[in-house]
Design a protein around this motif. Structure first.
Motif, PDB file in Angstrom:
ATOM      1  N   GLY A  13     -30.540  11.013  10.342  1.00 23.44           N
ATOM      2  CA  GLY A  13     -30.030   9.613  10.003  1.00 23.44           C
ATOM      3  C   GLY A  13     -28.542   9.853  10.498  1.00 23.44           C
ATOM      4  O   GLY A  13     -28.279   8.832   9.869  1.00 23.44           O
ATOM      5  N   LYS A  14     -28.308  10.803  10.491  1.00 20.96           N
ATOM      6  CA  LYS A  14     -26.257  10.432  10.936  1.00 20.96           C
ATOM      7  C   LYS A  14     -26.224  10.286  11.981  1.00 20.96           C
ATOM      8  O   LYS A  14     -24.756   9.970  12.942  1.00 20.96           O
ATOM      9  N   THR A  15     -26.918  10.090  12.891  1.00 24.60           N
ATOM     10  CA  THR A  15     -26.522  10.097  14.429  1.00 24.60           C
ATOM     11  C   THR A  15     -27.413   8.896  15.719  1.00 24.60           C
ATOM     12  O   THR A  15     -28.863   9.441  15.653  1.00 24.60           O
ATOM     13  N   LEU A  16     -27.182   8.024  16.024  1.00 27.73           N
ATOM     14  CA  LEU A  16     -27.211   6.913  16.299  1.00 27.73           C
ATOM     15  C   LEU A  16     -27.109   7.024  18.377  1.00 27.73           C
ATOM     16  O   LEU A  16     -25.985   6.382  18.248  1.00 27.73           O
ATOM     17  N   TYR A  17     -28.768   7.652  19.172  1.00 30.85           N
ATOM     18  CA  TYR A  17     -28.312   7.507  20.726  1.00 30.85           C
ATOM     19  C   TYR A  17     -28.341   5.388  20.755  1.00 30.85           C
ATOM     20  O   TYR A  17     -29.763   5.466  20.185  1.00 30.85           O
ATOM     21  N   PHE A  18     -28.232   5.789  21.994  1.00 34.31           N
ATOM     22  CA  PHE A  18     -28.962   4.459  22.202  1.00 34.31           C
ATOM     23  C   PHE A  18     -28.106   4.097  23.455  1.00 34.31           C
ATOM     24  O   PHE A  18     -27.705   4.485  23.878  1.00 34.31           O
ATOM     25  N   SER A  19     -28.743   3.146  24.723  1.00 33.60           N
ATOM     26  CA  SER A  19     -28.013   2.365  26.271  1.00 33.60           C
ATOM     27  C   SER A  19     -27.614   1.367  25.646  1.00 33.60           C
ATOM     28  O   SER A  19     -28.180   0.131  25.312  1.00 33.60           O
ATOM     29  N   SER A  20     -26.678   1.260  27.064  1.00 34.95           N
ATOM     30  CA  SER A  20     -25.888   0.080  26.923  1.00 34.95           C
ATOM     31  C   SER A  20     -25.366  -0.715  28.057  1.00 34.95           C
ATOM     32  O   SER A  20     -24.806   0.453  28.361  1.00 34.95           O
ATOM     33  N   LYS A  21     -25.411  -2.195  28.575  1.00 30.69           N
ATOM     34  CA  LYS A  21     -24.779  -2.164  29.689  1.00 30.69           C
ATOM     35  C   LYS A  21     -23.249  -2.567  29.696  1.00 30.69           C
ATOM     36  O   LYS A  21     -22.539  -2.935  30.767  1.00 30.69           O
ATOM     37  N   GLY A  22     -22.534  -2.532  28.472  1.00 33.20           N
ATOM     38  CA  GLY A  22     -21.027  -2.396  28.018  1.00 33.20           C
ATOM     39  C   GLY A  22     -20.798  -1.608  27.277  1.00 33.20           C
ATOM     40  O   GLY A  22     -20.888  -0.082  28.054  1.00 33.20           O
ATOM     41  N   HIS A  23     -19.518  -1.262  26.878  1.00 29.80           N
ATOM     42  CA  HIS A  23     -18.608  -0.683  26.068  1.00 29.80           C
ATOM     43  C   HIS A  23     -17.935   0.559  27.426  1.00 29.80           C
ATOM     44  O   HIS A  23     -17.865  -0.613  27.849  1.00 29.80           O
ATOM     45  N   THR A  24     -17.954   1.866  27.238  1.00 23.25           N
ATOM     46  CA  THR A  24     -17.780   1.898  28.483  1.00 23.25           C
ATOM     47  C   THR A  24     -19.132   2.547  29.620  1.00 23.25           C
ATOM     48  O   THR A  24     -18.676   3.687  29.850  1.00 23.25           O
ATOM     49  N   SER A  25     -19.885   1.637  29.596  1.00 23.33           N
ATOM     50  CA  SER A  25     -20.292   2.126  31.269  1.00 23.33           C
ATOM     51  C   SER A  25     -19.916   2.628  32.793  1.00 23.33           C
ATOM     52  O   SER A  25     -19.304   1.732  32.843  1.00 23.33           O
ATOM     53  N   MET A  26     -20.723   2.768  33.116  1.00 22.64           N
ATOM     54  CA  MET A  26     -20.333   3.415  34.133  1.00 22.64           C
ATOM     55  C   MET A  26     -20.642   2.514  36.076  1.00 22.64           C
ATOM     56  O   MET A  26     -21.262   2.916  36.564  1.00 22.64           O
ATOM     57  N   GLY A  27     -21.535   1.838  35.023  1.00 19.88           N
ATOM     58  CA  GLY A  27     -22.902   1.173  36.112  1.00 19.88           C
ATOM     59  C   GLY A  27     -24.371   1.453  35.108  1.00 19.88           C
ATOM     60  O   GLY A  27     -25.481   1.967  35.362  1.00 19.88           O
ATOM     61  N   GLY A  28     -24.430   0.062  35.339  1.00 23.16           N
ATOM     62  CA  GLY A  28     -25.968  -0.236  34.271  1.00 23.16           C
ATOM     63  C   GLY A  28     -26.111  -0.100  32.989  1.00 23.16           C
ATOM     64  O   GLY A  28     -24.831   0.147  32.221  1.00 23.16           O
ATOM     65  N   PHE A  29     -27.181   0.285  32.810  1.00 23.32           N
ATOM     66  CA  PHE A  29     -27.509   0.976  31.267  1.00 23.32           C
ATOM     67  C   PHE A  29     -27.001   2.133  31.413  1.00 23.32           C
ATOM     68  O   PHE A  29     -27.552   3.681  32.409  1.00 23.32           O
ATOM     69  N   ASP A  30     -26.127   2.395  30.264  1.00 27.43           N
ATOM     70  CA  ASP A  30     -25.717   4.246  30.413  1.00 27.43           C
ATOM     71  C   ASP A  30     -26.364   4.834  28.273  1.00 27.43           C
ATOM     72  O   ASP A  30     -25.819   3.743  27.823  1.00 27.43           O
ATOM     73  N   ILE A  31     -26.327   5.683  28.114  1.00 25.73           N
ATOM     74  CA  ILE A  31     -26.586   6.924  26.712  1.00 25.73           C
ATOM     75  C   ILE A  31     -24.917   6.822  26.062  1.00 25.73           C
ATOM     76  O   ILE A  31     -24.520   7.349  26.569  1.00 25.73           O
ATOM     77  N   PHE A  32     -25.408   6.213  25.298  1.00 25.24           N
ATOM     78  CA  PHE A  32     -24.037   6.759  24.282  1.00 25.24           C
ATOM     79  C   PHE A  32     -24.800   7.269  23.035  1.00 25.24           C
ATOM     80  O   PHE A  32     -25.822   7.194  22.234  1.00 25.24           O
TER      81      PHE A  32
END
Length: 714
Positions: A365-384
């Motif tokens: 429960g300490k790390t959440l992975y997700f995809s986003s088109k925002g933040h520091t994406s290098m194109g489309g959805f990136d994994i953060f």
């Protein structure tokens, strides 16, 4: 006479003209085709629209507007985005239209938006310098007040980020999982059990029995999405995928799985109304998927969900109104009554003005992975990924970096418990299909967990099947909380997550009989570890007996033969499969079901064999022309509840849950309360031994008073 001759001479000419006019191809109707292609675009039928635009382009190859339309549509597809480049280049040769009308078939020039989409196509083809130049040109030509300026600025940021990321690649080792799992079609969205022995994934392949040959996507013509599973054999090799029984004629896709691999969350989409559903493994069969409760599913688009290891926290994605951006991540918690709370947006640290998707919560429960088109994406959805702080808040997201992330969409990412490996899907060159599933070896451990996983097997005697009433009870010695696990019918395996700094008592039960127990201590400073246990069931012939018997000893729940007419069966041991009891049901119109619970539980599976047999018997009573009265008796022991206000509330919830589940199952068979049967007044008890802070020591004594009993009398 001359007049007649002249007419006769003209007849062959007229005939030739007539034949010529009837055999020549019909004139191409540019306007009607243009209108049709635009309509298909509006309906987001991109592939059909592309085919129509290409037909138009053959008749007018220099039409910049048609080239633009094709390029735009290609950018919306899943597998052919890079093909857009040639068309958008052709669209951008001529000057752009200043008063562009997308519905005007006489428009031959493209809009200024063609330059923006050209830049996107250049980025997808890794022409990053050219893409940056295109985005800067859009900014210069439009100015800051134009509605498209912000979009061009965002595209420019991502192209520049792509250059930075690709100049400093991470040392990931990415390996295709191979042709056994990956087919020639799209295979994606892998989700795995915590021990990495079971992989569920989504595929658009033709089913082995060809039953989906006519179940195709309206736009692309591909087979609709189905859920498959592959198991690792003893050599650690993935076996041939098997289709799950839960698939429908809609799109069914994997989104997440509980750590023990026995609860699966899927996405189902019938008409663009994507919803999140849950299915449980009962024996070797998956239950019919049901919608998650509360306000998790709405009229909006819900795409993904992930659940915590203890089953008490759910993160999911929705594009409902009132969010931070388009698709946002929301959170629900399990209430004391076992229901989900109302959804709460997790806020702007993770959610952006753009889209977020595919959250995955690590078992600790300490790390959440997700995809986003925002933040520091290098194109489309990136994994953060984001780390949970000591204050209980999620920290600033970190980009996973190249080559896990690319200039296109990178969405589904599932790390393993030790944090050293992960699985994801990608459309890479050299794959076996359009999208394939890959294994990632990660040089740096992002989430170094100190959890332990109890990985066990209950092994039946050779030639025997595992009994249905096996269960594993894991008691946390610190909190006293008891968690129940069921072994997989397929191989007797089970998984239990054990937190650090805690000791546990493990009990292996057959019904209410303990067949073995064990104690495990997980140190505070330990790293992720797997603790393996095997329990061998004793063959029936080896069970000692105090008295000699002429017949083999069978260790089973006692079967009560129906008593003479007018008497009711005993409370326990009633076997609805017994032919004598079956005859008794028909004569006396009586059926019953009982279920015992571990501490604080109030739900049971409607697919349990005894319950399904009970429902079938109630239906049979109704079919005999009787209107049975159903009595539900619930009971709680005197051990104080940790999830409910008091034990009276717990027994009330057990009673309500039982009545609701009976009502729902009978309704599926067309039987309605009031019309076909009635419920008597509920009996809600709190009883048994007085609690003396001895819940663990005398657990079996207390469990005798933790039950529901349902009787149907015609």
């Amino acid at each position: 006479m001359k007049k007649q001759l002249s007419v006769a001479l003209l007849l062959p000419v007229l005939f030739l003209v007539f034949v010529s006019s009837t055999t020549s191809p019909p004139r191409f109707d540019f306007t009607s085709k243009f209108v049709e292609a635009n309509r298909l675009m509006e309906e987001k039928l991109w592939t059909q629209s592309i085919n129509t635009w290409r037909e138009i382009l053959e008749n007018d190859p220099n039409n910049a507007n048609v080239n633009y339309k094709i390029g735009y549509c290609l950018l919306q597809t899943a597998n052919t985005k890079t093909d857009a480049l040639q068309y958008l280049e052709a669209a951008s040769v001529k000057k752009f239209s200043k008063n562009y009308d997308p519905y005007d078939p006489n428009e031959k020039r493209a809009p200024i938006a063609a330059m923006l989409y050209l830049g996107r196509a250049q980025a997808l083809n890794l022409q990053l310098d050219a893409a940056i130049e295109s985005f800067q040109k859009v900014q210069k030509d439009l100015g800051k007040k134009h509605i498209m300026y912000a979009e061009a600025t965002r595209e420019l940021e991502m192209a520049e980020e792509a250059k930075r990321q690709m100049a400093n690649p991470k040392q990931y080792i990415i390996t295709n999982v191979g042709p056994v799992v990956n087919a020639e079609t799209n295979d994606f969205s892998p989700v795995l059990s915590l021990d990495e022995s079971t992989m569920f994934f989504t595929s658009r392949r033709l089913r082995a029995d060809s039953s989906n040959s006519a179940i195709r996507d309206l736009d692309t013509g591909e087979f609709k999405e189905d859920v498959y599973v592959s198991f690792k054999n003893e050599e650690g090799v993935w076996t041939d995928p098997e289709i799950l029984n839960l698939n429908s004629d809609a799109h069914d896709a994997t989104i997440s799985v509980a750590p023990d691999g026995q609860t699966l969350f899927i996405y189902r989409d019938n008409y663009g109304d994507g919803q999140v559903m849950e299915s449980k493994l009962i024996g070797e069969t998956w239950s019919e998927p049901v919608l998650l409760g509360s306000d998790i599913n709405t009229a909006a688009w819900e795409t993904h969900a992930t659940i915590s290891a203890d089953g008490n926290t759910l993160y999911f994605v929705s594009d409902r109104e009132g969010g931070t951006g388009k698709r946002d991540i929301y959170r629900c918690v399990k209430l004391p009554n076992g229901e989900w709370s109302r959804a709460l947006n997790i806020g702007t640290v993770l959610n952006t003005a753009y889209d977020e998707d595919a959250p995955f919560l690590t078992p600790d429960g300490k790390t959440l992975y997700f995809s986003s088109k925002g933040h520091t994406s290098m194109g489309g959805f990136d994994i953060f990924y984001s780390k949970l702080g000591e204050d209980g808040e999620w920290g600033a997201p970190v980009n996973m970096g190249y080559p896990v992330n690319t200039v296109d969409d990178d969405v589904f990412f599932v790390p393993m418990g030790d944090g050293r490996r992960a699985y994801y899907s990608s459309a890479k060159d050299g794959g076996y299909g359009l999208k394939d599933i890959y294994l990632i070896d990660m040089p740096d451990i992002i989430n170094e967990s100190n959890l332990a996983v109890l990985k066990g097997f209950i092994i039946a005697p050779e030639g025997d099947e595992l009994p249905d009433d096996l269960r594993i009870l894991v008691t946390n010695n610190k909190s006293g909380e008891v968690t129940e696990y069921k072994p997989r019918k397929r191989d007797g395996g089970y998984l239990a997550i054990l937190a650090p700094c805690t000791s546990y008592h493990i009990e292996y039960m057959k019904g209410n009989e303990k067949i073995k127990d064990d104690d495990i201590n997980v140190p505070c400073e330990s790293s992720f570890q797997e603790i393996e246990r095997e329990v061998f069931l004793v063959p029936v012939a080896m069970i000692p007996s105090e008295k000699p018997v002429e017949e083999p000893v069978v260790v089973e729940e006692p079967v009560v033969i129906a008593p003479p007419t007018g008497e009711k069966p005993k409370e326990f041991g009633y076997d609805p499969k017994s032919p004598i009891n079956r005859e008794y049901i028909e004569s006396l119109a009586f059926a019953q079901f009982s279920r015992y619970f571990v501490y604080d539980f109030h739900e049971f599976g409607v697919e349990e064999k005894q319950f399904t047999a009970f429902i079938a018997d109630v239906k049979k009573i109704i079919d005999l022309g009787k209107k049975p009265v159903l009595t539900v008796e619930s009971s709680a022991s005197n051990v104080p509840s940790s999830r409910f206000k008091n034990n009276q509330e717990l027994t009330a919830w057990r009673n309500k849950t039982a009545r609701d589940q009976v009502r729902d199952e009978l309704l599926k068979l067309g039987m309605k309360e009031g019309e076909n049967y009635t419920f008597d007044k509920p009996i809600e008890l709190v009883q048994g031994k007085k609690y003396e802070k001895d819940a663990q020591k005398n657990r079996l004594i207390y469990e005798q008073f933790q039950y529901i009993k349902i009787k149907a009398q015609g």
